[in-house]
Design an enzyme around this catalytic site. Structure first.
Site, PDB file in Angstrom:
ATOM      1  NE  ARG A  45      -5.653  66.542 -46.790  1.00 10.10           N
ATOM      2  CZ  ARG A  45      -6.476  67.428 -46.198  1.00 10.10           C
ATOM      3  NH1 ARG A  45      -7.741  67.565 -46.583  1.00 10.10           N
ATOM      4  NH2 ARG A  45      -6.051  68.177 -45.191  1.00 10.10           N
ATOM      5  N   GLY A  46      -6.567  63.794 -43.917  1.00 11.54           N
ATOM      6  CA  GLY A  46      -6.755  64.578 -42.692  1.00 11.54           C
ATOM      7  C   GLY A  46      -6.906  63.596 -41.535  1.00 11.54           C
ATOM      8  CB  ALA A  47      -5.157  63.343 -38.263  1.00 13.19           C
ATOM      9  NE  ARG A  88      -1.850  58.790 -45.746  1.00 15.80           N
ATOM     10  CZ  ARG A  88      -2.132  60.085 -45.659  1.00 15.80           C
ATOM     11  NH1 ARG A  88      -3.399  60.488 -45.745  1.00 15.80           N
ATOM     12  NH2 ARG A  88      -1.193  60.967 -45.485  1.00 15.80           N
ATOM     13  CD  GLN A 195      -1.597  69.647 -48.771  1.00 14.48           C
ATOM     14  OE1 GLN A 195      -0.930  70.615 -49.109  1.00 14.48           O
ATOM     15  NE2 GLN A 195      -1.032  68.518 -48.373  1.00 14.48           N
ATOM     16  CG  ASP A 236       0.241  67.001 -38.866  1.00 18.37           C
ATOM     17  OD1 ASP A 236      -0.225  67.967 -39.490  1.00 18.37           O
ATOM     18  OD2 ASP A 236       0.137  65.810 -39.230  1.00 18.37           O
ATOM     19  CG  ASN A 246       0.306  72.536 -38.999  1.00 19.85           C
ATOM     20  OD1 ASN A 246      -0.381  71.523 -39.132  1.00 19.85           O
ATOM     21  ND2 ASN A 246      -0.035  73.690 -39.546  1.00 19.85           N
ATOM     22  CE  LYS A 247       0.832  69.476 -45.051  1.00 18.81           C
ATOM     23  NZ  LYS A 247       1.382  68.110 -45.225  1.00 18.81           N
TER      24      LYS A 247
END
Lengths: 341, 341
Positions: A45-47, A88, A195, A236, A246-247
């Protein structure tokens, strides 16, 4: 420094993030189908990490098709790319990296399929190295903002696990430590998917960075009691005026930083800046399933029918952000436009 | 209106809060040993509720000792009180209510043991009624602050489950609804022990109050997006200058309210004000076990050896509090001293 991705013997070796922090299990991805599964199951995961997975997945899917015609090879590349994207469908970086792999092959007009496969692998390796270099520069620039002895608060996982290496927010911390600065990191657990608790703590421990886990609602009291010098998160998506998605919980932290008069930094590559979005109002926030909030890891924590609001991200207005740390340096909200122009 | 405590056939019937929200199991407490267990296992919690449990436990422990001398009876009362206090040695209200039960018996100098037992039951019932009346008045006064149509954010459980009835912060909401106001409550899940997710949602649903569960780190974004009219919480202890200790995360919410220019209310009985503590600096904050943060309802969520900071409460400075809602009315931080004098 711990490396979350390794390329050896024609396989991409990735650490299974769904097992962390309880087990360090490596997956040895040898074809596109295995990469598809790893992406779909969130084992990676993670862009930036998804971009690397995407282009390596593309190569793994076609590397053995080297006895066919170039046209057949290119058709296979396209099919594999389409297939991997379905793992995804909302991951912008996955799409971007796969398309980059496909388009580089246009340069190889007179090549045979073996040469095309080699060109694709070169591009995958290049993209990975680029990401590592970007993260390294973010860390090098960002560490200049960190005091010799500093307590730092972070949120979610903007670390090596989300990128090709180092991470973004955590890269700043790794390079501060490398320069001999004594840092101690307070880690928001980051509900609902935790996370911070699961990944950031593990990664920091693994790299011998002293850290302490807190629940998200303890952040204000922690900043007040534990002499926190600054708050750093990743991003993000950053609008042209500096408003930052962002998150979920990042906006919360920016308010806490402002009230306690400490800097609030966003660490992110320039690719995160979205020049098509003038400000935060244009950023659509994904709402995720209620089950994530009503449960953790299949353990129920609320009435099964209780309505839930579960935004995956929030938007922090630029006026609450002290500076942006990118691979090009440190920028104030006022200098972003110039930087992108 | 749902009643969390019932007294029938010489038993105190309490709802087992450790099973909520998944099962509504009633415990039928018939002696002091059963009450001790219920308190120790946190089947009953919340300061006022623990006071009621304590004094009823005292009576349950001696109600059958009515054929002995008054002196023997009083000795048994003292022993039972000492025993019940060991169930939760840090619960101030438990101690206070048991001592109140013991001291009322001094009024019964010429009484026999049967009459003393009756006096004790009267005092227990009186204490319970007092608490209900206090909570009712908090609700009546507080509801005047609520708009005809209002979204309200709350934290932890300051509801009927923590008191004799109605609660404190939730009492305001119940009485607003009773007056025909349309309220919708956003409930912070309240890590680490999830009293919001487990108890407040259950209680609000049970009383037909529309509500939505969020994670604690979603509060700032929720206030911004969901047109929140005010934030209301309870309090554990209020210093003379108005600084307020309450469940960890309350300070966080006060900062969010201030930034968004909405009122932040504390609803609490006058007994919460501690005239021996001039300001928040004098309030010692309990730190609780790391396991609460490293786990989510017994499901591990972090490395087992990760250091944790787990303060149970935080202190919100008086200047962030719009008003205090007590059984005597609505008070600003500036008028508290006069109220207590």
């Amino acid at each position: 420094m711990f490396q979350p991705l390794r390329f050896q013997e024609n396989k991409l070796h990735i650490i299974d993030q769904t097992r962390l922090p309880f087990e360090e299990k490596w997956l040895h991805i040898k074809n596109a189908r295995e990469m598809y599964q790893a992406i779909k199951k969130l084992q990676i995961r993670g862009a930036p990490a998804l971009g690397i997975a995407g282009i390596f997945g593309l190569w793994l899917g076609v590397k053995d098709e080297i006895n066919c015609s170039a046209n057949t090879f290119l058709k296979k590349v396209q099919e594999t790319g389409d297939f991997l994207k379905t793992a995804r469908p909302t991951a912008v970086n996955l799409f971007w990296a796969i398309d980059r792999g496909i388009s580089v092959l246009k340069r190889g007009k007179s090549m045979n399929s073996r040469e095309l496969a080699h060109l694709l692998l070169q591009e995958a390796t290049h993209l990975w190295r680029e990401d590592i270099e970007t993260c390294r520069r973010i860390g090098e620039h960002g560490q200049t903002l960190i005091e010799e002895e500093s307590n730092i608060l972070t949120h979610c996982n903007a670390g090596a696990l989300a990128t090709g290496a180092y991470g973004t927010a955590l890269s700043v911390i790794y390079f501060a430590q490398q320069k001999g600065k004594r840092v101690h990191v307070y880690v928001d657990e980051t509900r609902p998917l935790l996370q911070g608790a699961r990944l950031t703590t593990w990664e920091l421990q693994r790299n011998n960075i002293p850290c302490t886990l807190i629940c998200d609602n303890m952040a204000a009291y922690t900043v007040k009691q534990k002499n926190i010098g600054c708050i750093i998160t990743g991003a993000d998506r950053i609008a042209l005026n500096g408003d930052t998605a962002n998150k979920i919980g990042t906006y919360n932290l920016a308010l806490i930083a402002r009230h306690h008069d400490i800097p609030f930094y966003i660490a992110a590559p320039l690719s995160t800046f979205d020049s098509s979005t003038p400000n935060g109002k244009g950023i659509v926030i994904e709402e995720r399933p209620a089950e994530e909030v009503r449960n953790f890891h299949n353990t129920p924590s609320a009435p099964p029918d209780i309505p839930v609001f579960n935004p995956a991200f929030d938007v922090t207005p630029a006026e609450l952000i002290t500076a942006y740390i990118t691979e090009k340096g440190i920028h104030s909200p006022h200098t972003i436009k110039g930087l992108l122009a």
